[in-house]
Write a protein that holds these residues in place. Sequence first.
Motif, PDB file in Angstrom:
ATOM      1  N   PRO A  90     -88.521 128.293  80.517  1.00  0.00           N
ATOM      2  CA  PRO A  90     -88.336 128.003  79.089  1.00  0.00           C
ATOM      3  C   PRO A  90     -86.988 127.342  78.786  1.00  0.00           C
ATOM      4  N   THR A  91     -86.974 126.023  78.783  1.00  0.00           N
ATOM      5  CA  THR A  91     -85.771 125.281  78.410  1.00  0.00           C
ATOM      6  C   THR A  91     -85.548 125.420  76.905  1.00  0.00           C
ATOM      7  N   ASN A  92     -84.387 124.991  76.418  1.00  0.00           N
ATOM      8  CA  ASN A  92     -84.121 125.030  74.982  1.00  0.00           C
ATOM      9  C   ASN A  92     -85.174 124.242  74.207  1.00  0.00           C
ATOM     10  N   GLU A  93     -85.579 123.104  74.728  1.00  0.00           N
ATOM     11  CA  GLU A  93     -86.599 122.284  74.065  1.00  0.00           C
ATOM     12  C   GLU A  93     -87.931 123.026  73.998  1.00  0.00           C
ATOM     13  N   LEU A  94     -88.331 123.670  75.088  1.00  0.00           N
ATOM     14  CA  LEU A  94     -89.605 124.383  75.112  1.00  0.00           C
ATOM     15  C   LEU A  94     -89.573 125.634  74.234  1.00  0.00           C
ATOM     16  N   ARG A  95     -88.418 126.264  74.108  1.00  0.00           N
ATOM     17  CA  ARG A  95     -88.314 127.475  73.280  1.00  0.00           C
ATOM     18  C   ARG A  95     -88.680 127.206  71.814  1.00  0.00           C
ATOM     19  N   SER A  96     -88.512 125.977  71.383  1.00  0.00           N
ATOM     20  CA  SER A  96     -88.798 125.639  69.984  1.00  0.00           C
ATOM     21  C   SER A  96     -90.267 125.268  69.761  1.00  0.00           C
ATOM     22  N   LEU A  97     -91.062 125.229  70.828  1.00  0.00           N
ATOM     23  CA  LEU A  97     -92.453 124.781  70.711  1.00  0.00           C
ATOM     24  C   LEU A  97     -93.410 125.957  70.636  1.00  0.00           C
ATOM     25  N   GLU A  98     -94.341 125.867  69.720  1.00  0.00           N
ATOM     26  CA  GLU A  98     -95.415 126.853  69.637  1.00  0.00           C
ATOM     27  C   GLU A  98     -96.583 126.208  68.905  1.00  0.00           C
ATOM     28  N   ALA A  99     -97.782 126.363  69.446  1.00  0.00           N
ATOM     29  CA  ALA A  99     -98.976 125.792  68.827  1.00  0.00           C
ATOM     30  C   ALA A  99    -100.189 126.626  69.190  1.00  0.00           C
ATOM     31  N   SER A 100    -101.178 126.574  68.319  1.00  0.00           N
ATOM     32  CA  SER A 100    -102.459 127.236  68.560  1.00  0.00           C
ATOM     33  C   SER A 100    -103.520 126.463  67.786  1.00  0.00           C
ATOM     34  N   GLU A 101    -104.435 125.827  68.499  1.00  0.00           N
ATOM     35  CA  GLU A 101    -105.495 125.022  67.872  1.00  0.00           C
ATOM     36  C   GLU A 101    -106.846 125.430  68.454  1.00  0.00           C
ATOM     37  N   TRP A 102    -107.756 125.838  67.578  1.00  0.00           N
ATOM     38  CA  TRP A 102    -109.108 126.241  67.976  1.00  0.00           C
ATOM     39  C   TRP A 102    -110.109 125.137  67.691  1.00  0.00           C
ATOM     40  N   TYR A 103    -111.178 125.130  68.471  1.00  0.00           N
ATOM     41  CA  TYR A 103    -112.333 124.259  68.218  1.00  0.00           C
ATOM     42  C   TYR A 103    -113.606 125.065  68.445  1.00  0.00           C
ATOM     43  N   PHE A 104    -114.517 124.947  67.507  1.00  0.00           N
ATOM     44  CA  PHE A 104    -115.872 125.481  67.649  1.00  0.00           C
ATOM     45  C   PHE A 104    -116.819 124.324  67.393  1.00  0.00           C
ATOM     46  N   ASP A 105    -117.870 124.170  68.199  1.00  0.00           N
ATOM     47  CA  ASP A 105    -118.689 122.968  68.062  1.00  0.00           C
ATOM     48  C   ASP A 105    -119.367 122.851  66.704  1.00  0.00           C
ATOM     49  N   SER A 106    -119.403 123.925  65.932  1.00  0.00           N
ATOM     50  CA  SER A 106    -119.899 123.819  64.563  1.00  0.00           C
ATOM     51  C   SER A 106    -118.889 123.101  63.658  1.00  0.00           C
ATOM     52  N   ASP A 107    -117.643 122.925  64.159  1.00  0.00           N
ATOM     53  CA  ASP A 107    -116.595 122.235  63.401  1.00  0.00           C
ATOM     54  C   ASP A 107    -116.737 120.722  63.445  1.00  0.00           C
ATOM     55  N   GLY A 108    -117.549 120.204  64.349  1.00  0.00           N
ATOM     56  CA  GLY A 108    -117.688 118.755  64.458  1.00  0.00           C
ATOM     57  C   GLY A 108    -117.540 118.288  65.887  1.00  0.00           C
ATOM     58  N   ASP A 109    -117.067 117.075  66.045  1.00  0.00           N
ATOM     59  CA  ASP A 109    -116.995 116.389  67.334  1.00  0.00           C
ATOM     60  C   ASP A 109    -115.845 116.936  68.186  1.00  0.00           C
ATOM     61  N   VAL A 110    -116.153 117.305  69.422  1.00  0.00           N
ATOM     62  CA  VAL A 110    -115.130 117.832  70.326  1.00  0.00           C
ATOM     63  C   VAL A 110    -114.053 116.790  70.616  1.00  0.00           C
ATOM     64  N   ASP A 111    -114.403 115.514  70.563  1.00  0.00           N
ATOM     65  CA  ASP A 111    -113.398 114.481  70.803  1.00  0.00           C
ATOM     66  C   ASP A 111    -112.299 114.508  69.739  1.00  0.00           C
ATOM     67  N   ASP A 112    -112.640 114.918  68.524  1.00  0.00           N
ATOM     68  CA  ASP A 112    -111.622 115.057  67.479  1.00  0.00           C
ATOM     69  C   ASP A 112    -110.621 116.154  67.852  1.00  0.00           C
ATOM     70  N   PHE A 113    -111.134 117.249  68.427  1.00  0.00           N
ATOM     71  CA  PHE A 113    -110.254 118.330  68.880  1.00  0.00           C
ATOM     72  C   PHE A 113    -109.334 117.841  69.995  1.00  0.00           C
ATOM     73  N   TYR A 114    -109.901 117.175  71.001  1.00  0.00           N
ATOM     74  CA  TYR A 114    -109.082 116.683  72.112  1.00  0.00           C
ATOM     75  C   TYR A 114    -108.021 115.697  71.607  1.00  0.00           C
ATOM     76  N   HIS A 115    -108.408 114.830  70.692  1.00  0.00           N
ATOM     77  CA  HIS A 115    -107.469 113.861  70.111  1.00  0.00           C
ATOM     78  C   HIS A 115    -106.346 114.582  69.362  1.00  0.00           C
ATOM     79  N   LEU A 116    -106.704 115.599  68.593  1.00  0.00           N
ATOM     80  CA  LEU A 116    -105.714 116.393  67.866  1.00  0.00           C
ATOM     81  C   LEU A 116    -104.704 117.009  68.831  1.00  0.00           C
TER      82      LEU A 116
END
Length: 141
Positions: A90-116
């Motif tokens: 965990p470098t100083n740059e990495l310590r500032s990063l946090e993300a959580s993104e879910w995809y369910f196929d009822s949400d639409g196109d999986v390619d949109d999730f991958y692009h996001l």
Amino acid sequence: MITVQNAEGFLKEKIGENTTNVANDWNEFVSFGRQPVEGEEEIALLFQCGVYDFTGEELFYFDFVRQFTVYEDDEYSGMEQLHCEFVFTPTNELRSLEASEWYFDSDGDVDDFYHLVENLEEFKIALKLEPLRLNIYQEQI
């Protein structure tokens, strides 16, 4: 045919052993995320990252997840998650990063999730770094 029981072995075979090529492994995970899994009613994917102390040592986790809902004789019996998890110092740059993104196929196109995910700053930064290791494992949740 991929099943929940053989999904971990399938992904390990696709990615290979002892790899730290994050971009290549992401591409393999993207391909795996499109594969049908026997008995799966809905595809559920997760990208998550952040610094955590799961083992007594703070590390940066960069994790691609496919979640399975498990049924026995048409009855819900639980959920499992298959992780493709990179671990970084965990470098100083990495310590500032946090993300959580879910995809369910009822949400639409999986390619949109991958692009996001691919356009997240957290993803772009970690993609350029060398991880300590890759852990591929499946667990009940």
